[in-house]
Design a protein around this motif. Sequence first.
Motif, PDB file in Angstrom:
ATOM      1  N   THR A  13     -44.894 -32.993 -44.090  1.00  0.00           N
ATOM      2  CA  THR A  13     -45.346 -34.277 -44.654  1.00  0.00           C
ATOM      3  C   THR A  13     -45.754 -34.117 -46.115  1.00  0.00           C
ATOM      4  O   THR A  13     -45.425 -34.957 -46.969  1.00  0.00           O
ATOM      5  CB  THR A  13     -46.518 -34.804 -43.824  1.00  0.00           C
ATOM      6  OG1 THR A  13     -46.123 -34.904 -42.455  1.00  0.00           O
ATOM      7  CG2 THR A  13     -46.958 -36.164 -44.336  1.00  0.00           C
ATOM      8  N   LYS A  14     -46.484 -33.042 -46.402  1.00  0.00           N
ATOM      9  CA  LYS A  14     -46.876 -32.809 -47.787  1.00  0.00           C
ATOM     10  C   LYS A  14     -45.661 -32.619 -48.685  1.00  0.00           C
ATOM     11  O   LYS A  14     -45.616 -33.120 -49.814  1.00  0.00           O
ATOM     12  CB  LYS A  14     -47.781 -31.586 -47.862  1.00  0.00           C
ATOM     13  CG  LYS A  14     -49.166 -31.801 -47.282  1.00  0.00           C
ATOM     14  CD  LYS A  14     -50.013 -30.547 -47.429  1.00  0.00           C
ATOM     15  CE  LYS A  14     -51.417 -30.757 -46.887  1.00  0.00           C
ATOM     16  NZ  LYS A  14     -52.246 -29.516 -47.020  1.00  0.00           N
ATOM     17  N   GLU A  15     -44.683 -31.895 -48.163  1.00  0.00           N
ATOM     18  CA  GLU A  15     -43.477 -31.664 -48.969  1.00  0.00           C
ATOM     19  C   GLU A  15     -42.738 -32.962 -49.227  1.00  0.00           C
ATOM     20  O   GLU A  15     -42.275 -33.225 -50.339  1.00  0.00           O
ATOM     21  CB  GLU A  15     -42.576 -30.666 -48.245  1.00  0.00           C
ATOM     22  CG  GLU A  15     -41.352 -30.269 -49.061  1.00  0.00           C
ATOM     23  CD  GLU A  15     -40.523 -29.207 -48.355  1.00  0.00           C
ATOM     24  OE1 GLU A  15     -39.458 -28.855 -48.901  1.00  0.00           O
ATOM     25  OE2 GLU A  15     -40.932 -28.756 -47.264  1.00  0.00           O
ATOM     26  N   THR A  43     -44.077 -35.974 -49.205  1.00  0.00           N
ATOM     27  CA  THR A  43     -44.894 -36.771 -50.121  1.00  0.00           C
ATOM     28  C   THR A  43     -44.731 -36.296 -51.565  1.00  0.00           C
ATOM     29  O   THR A  43     -44.598 -37.109 -52.500  1.00  0.00           O
ATOM     30  CB  THR A  43     -46.368 -36.689 -49.699  1.00  0.00           C
ATOM     31  OG1 THR A  43     -46.495 -37.102 -48.344  1.00  0.00           O
ATOM     32  CG2 THR A  43     -47.231 -37.563 -50.584  1.00  0.00           C
ATOM     33  N   HIS A  44     -44.736 -34.972 -51.729  1.00  0.00           N
ATOM     34  CA  HIS A  44     -44.560 -34.425 -53.063  1.00  0.00           C
ATOM     35  C   HIS A  44     -43.193 -34.793 -53.631  1.00  0.00           C
ATOM     36  O   HIS A  44     -43.065 -35.172 -54.812  1.00  0.00           O
ATOM     37  CB  HIS A  44     -44.721 -32.904 -53.010  1.00  0.00           C
ATOM     38  CG  HIS A  44     -44.576 -32.238 -54.337  1.00  0.00           C
ATOM     39  ND1 HIS A  44     -45.493 -32.379 -55.363  1.00  0.00           N
ATOM     40  CD2 HIS A  44     -43.594 -31.404 -54.821  1.00  0.00           C
ATOM     41  CE1 HIS A  44     -45.090 -31.681 -56.415  1.00  0.00           C
ATOM     42  NE2 HIS A  44     -43.947 -31.081 -56.108  1.00  0.00           N
ATOM     43  N   SER A  52     -47.266 -29.539 -43.315  1.00  0.00           N
ATOM     44  CA  SER A  52     -46.571 -28.999 -44.485  1.00  0.00           C
ATOM     45  C   SER A  52     -45.319 -29.809 -44.792  1.00  0.00           C
ATOM     46  O   SER A  52     -45.001 -30.063 -45.967  1.00  0.00           O
ATOM     47  CB  SER A  52     -46.206 -27.540 -44.233  1.00  0.00           C
ATOM     48  OG  SER A  52     -45.328 -27.415 -43.126  1.00  0.00           O
TER      49      SER A  52
END
Length: 311
Positions: free
Chosen positions: A245-247, A249-250, A243
């Motif tokens: 990493t996704k944040e 990346t976003h 989560s």
Amino acid sequence: MQFRPGPPMHGMPAFPRPPFMNGSLAMPPGMPPPHLMRPPLMMPPPVGPVVLTPPGSNPSPALAQKSTTLYVGKIASSVSDETIQTLLAACGPVKSWKPMQDPETNKSKGFGFCEYETAEGVLRALRLLHNLSLDGQELLLKCNTATQRYIDDYQTSKRQAERKKQEASQPDGNAEVKAEAETEVTDDQQDDAILAKIMALVSDRAAQQAGSIAADQATDLLNDILPPPPNRDRRSLGRDQLSATKERTHTSREQERDTSADRNAERQLERERQREKREVEMRQAEQERAYQKRLKEWEHTERYQLFLPFR
């Protein structure tokens, strides 16, 4: 003389007439004659208790029915009920405090009703707590008609009592009363002391809030820097890392989009400036060509006129 009853009237029974003695009515034994009997005493109607006051004194008027309830409104949602109770109790002894809550959510509606033991608490709360700023909102304190009437009567009687004390504390007055008046603490002095206590409570609360915010920020920073504890589940750690990493990346994608949008806007502005520059240069070149053309025509005309006499 023996009394004889007369003939009865039509339809009425016959009653014996009272005996006469010496031309007057005969009274029953033991009763005084009519001219010696006293008239009956007339009792006055019942009235309330009569208060006798010495001459020259001014009796104090009776106070209105006691009512010491205040409306306390515009309470911020972040202010706790204990804080409001502490502030109200600083002004005087509180008989009851009733905060209004939403029956469905059980959350405060931002107002309540406070009942004090004395009128002094009501007056001091109106003076010190009204418009007091708490978490960006100013408290609103007001009283109903009954409370306003009661505190008005209380202030009137208090002023009369103070006037009597001042008269008694004159140079020719009582020495004990004068000494008591000199040592008595005034309302302004009491208000100053209580206001200092209220502001200390507000300052301590603000410092505690600032400390809690700083502690939360420090905790978040440590959680970001330090590694996770070893006893945590690997699956939960993987989910947290994924989560995060996704944040990130976003966030990076959003930053790239913003950067690209800014670059496109800068390129568009640069193209507009170049186009305007070219248009200005083209107009200047056209004006220069027109000027050179007129100059050549003028020179040709002058030369023709100069050589014309020699032909």
